[in-house]
Design a protein around this motif. Structure first.
Motif, short mmCIF file in Angstrom:
data_model
loop_
_atom_site.label_atom_id
_atom_site.label_comp_id
_atom_site.label_asym_id
_atom_site.label_seq_id
_atom_site.Cartn_x
_atom_site.Cartn_y
_atom_site.Cartn_z
N ALA A 125 0.99 -1.02 -0.15
CA ALA A 125 0.08 0.09 0.06
C ALA A 125 0.77 1.63 -0.07
O ALA A 125 0.40 2.56 -0.55
CB ALA A 125 -1.18 -0.06 1.40
N GLN A 126 1.93 1.26 0.54
CA GLN A 126 2.97 2.50 0.83
C GLN A 126 3.68 3.10 -0.41
O GLN A 126 3.59 4.07 -0.61
CB GLN A 126 3.81 2.13 1.56
N ALA A 127 4.10 1.56 -1.12
CA ALA A 127 4.14 2.45 -2.33
C ALA A 127 3.78 2.29 -3.46
O ALA A 127 3.77 2.98 -4.23
CB ALA A 127 5.02 0.53 -2.66
N THR A 128 2.46 1.55 -3.50
CA THR A 128 1.43 1.71 -4.92
C THR A 128 0.70 3.40 -4.23
O THR A 128 1.14 4.71 -5.26
CB THR A 128 -0.16 1.64 -4.45
N PHE A 129 0.55 4.22 -2.76
CA PHE A 129 1.00 5.48 -2.83
C PHE A 129 2.33 6.45 -2.96
O PHE A 129 1.70 7.09 -3.69
CB PHE A 129 0.86 5.73 -1.16
N THR A 130 3.60 6.17 -2.88
CA THR A 130 4.35 6.50 -3.99
C THR A 130 4.40 6.76 -4.94
O THR A 130 4.44 7.81 -5.16
CB THR A 130 5.49 5.47 -2.46
N GLU A 131 4.57 5.83 -5.69
CA GLU A 131 3.98 5.06 -7.16
C GLU A 131 2.69 6.78 -7.22
O GLU A 131 3.19 7.63 -8.63
CB GLU A 131 3.77 4.60 -7.29
N MET A 132 1.92 6.57 -6.61
CA MET A 132 0.63 7.38 -7.68
C MET A 132 0.47 9.23 -7.18
O MET A 132 0.96 10.18 -7.49
CB MET A 132 -0.53 7.55 -6.56
N LYS A 133 1.80 9.68 -6.30
CA LYS A 133 2.40 10.82 -5.39
C LYS A 133 3.00 11.37 -6.68
O LYS A 133 2.86 12.21 -6.71
CB LYS A 133 2.97 10.59 -3.88
N GLN A 134 4.21 10.52 -7.06
CA GLN A 134 6.03 10.34 -7.80
C GLN A 134 5.01 10.94 -9.04
O GLN A 134 5.09 11.86 -9.57
CB GLN A 134 5.81 9.68 -7.39
N ALA A 135 3.69 10.13 -9.13
CA ALA A 135 3.00 10.89 -10.66
C ALA A 135 2.00 11.97 -11.14
O ALA A 135 2.39 12.25 -11.65
CB ALA A 135 2.01 9.10 -11.19
N ALA A 136 1.63 12.05 -9.57
CA ALA A 136 0.74 13.16 -9.51
C ALA A 136 1.98 14.47 -9.69
O ALA A 136 1.37 14.95 -10.02
CB ALA A 136 -0.20 13.07 -8.22
N GLU A 137 2.69 14.16 -8.79
CA GLU A 137 4.10 15.35 -9.15
C GLU A 137 4.00 15.96 -10.39
O GLU A 137 4.57 17.01 -10.21
CB GLU A 137 5.47 15.11 -8.01
N GLN A 138 4.86 14.22 -11.03
CA GLN A 138 5.21 14.57 -12.24
C GLN A 138 4.32 15.64 -12.88
O GLN A 138 4.66 16.45 -13.78
CB GLN A 138 5.47 12.99 -13.19
N LYS A 139 2.80 15.44 -13.13
CA LYS A 139 2.14 15.71 -14.28
C LYS A 139 1.22 17.35 -13.32
O LYS A 139 1.17 18.19 -13.59
CB LYS A 139 0.51 14.68 -13.72
N CYS A 140 1.57 17.58 -11.87
CA CYS A 140 0.50 18.71 -11.55
C CYS A 140 2.14 19.69 -11.51
O CYS A 140 2.63 19.21 -10.43
CB CYS A 140 0.06 18.46 -10.32
N SER A 141 1.87 21.33 -11.77
CA SER A 141 3.22 21.91 -11.42
C SER A 141 2.78 22.19 -9.75
O SER A 141 4.06 23.14 -9.35
CB SER A 141 3.31 23.23 -12.08
N VAL A 142 2.00 22.45 -9.83
CA VAL A 142 1.73 22.77 -7.85
C VAL A 142 2.02 21.83 -7.00
O VAL A 142 2.29 22.76 -5.74
CB VAL A 142 0.20 23.14 -7.17
N MET A 143 2.20 20.85 -6.75
CA MET A 143 2.34 19.53 -5.85
C MET A 143 4.29 20.16 -6.00
O MET A 143 4.90 19.64 -5.32
CB MET A 143 2.51 18.83 -6.10
#
Length: 123
Positions: free
Chosen positions: A105-123
């Protein structure tokens, strides 16, 4: 030293009777196996087979599972019932590796967070 005509006819008659007995026993075994396959198809919701149904009909109505197969089927049913019960589900929960689930679960959350950071300039 050879057989007389009567002995030969008696021998032929015996051979035919023995063959009929073997064929009947073989047909019975085939029908029992077909009965087991039908049972398994019902259990696992698989499509029916006309060949199995025909073998059972050819053998007659007295076809059933042999005793050893009946015991196996009964054991399987009790195992399935145990797994489906609440206690069986609780035992499955106890057997789970919670650390591995947390890591995944932690690995999945981390992957999702990294993907969101790459796509979103605010994060």
């Amino acid at each position: 030293a050879g057989m007389t005509r009567e002995e030969y006819e008696e021998y032929q008659k015996q051979m035919v009777e023995e063959k009929m007995e073997r064929d009947a026993a073989f047909a019975q075994k085939k029908a029992e196996r077909a009965c087991l396959r039908v049972h398994l198809r019902e259990k696992y919701r698989l499509p029916k087979s006309e060949l199995d149904e025909n073998q059972i009909q050819m053998a007659g109505d007295d076809v059933g599972l042999p005793e050893d197969l009946q015991k196996m089927v009964a054991e399987d049913q009790t195992e399935e019932e145990d797994k489906d019960s609440i206690l069986g589900q609780l035992q499955n929960i106890q057997n789970m590796d919670m650390d591995a689930i947390k890591e995944k679960a932690q690995a999945t959350f981390t992957e999702m967070k990294q993907a969101a950071e790459q796509k979103c300039s605010v994060m």
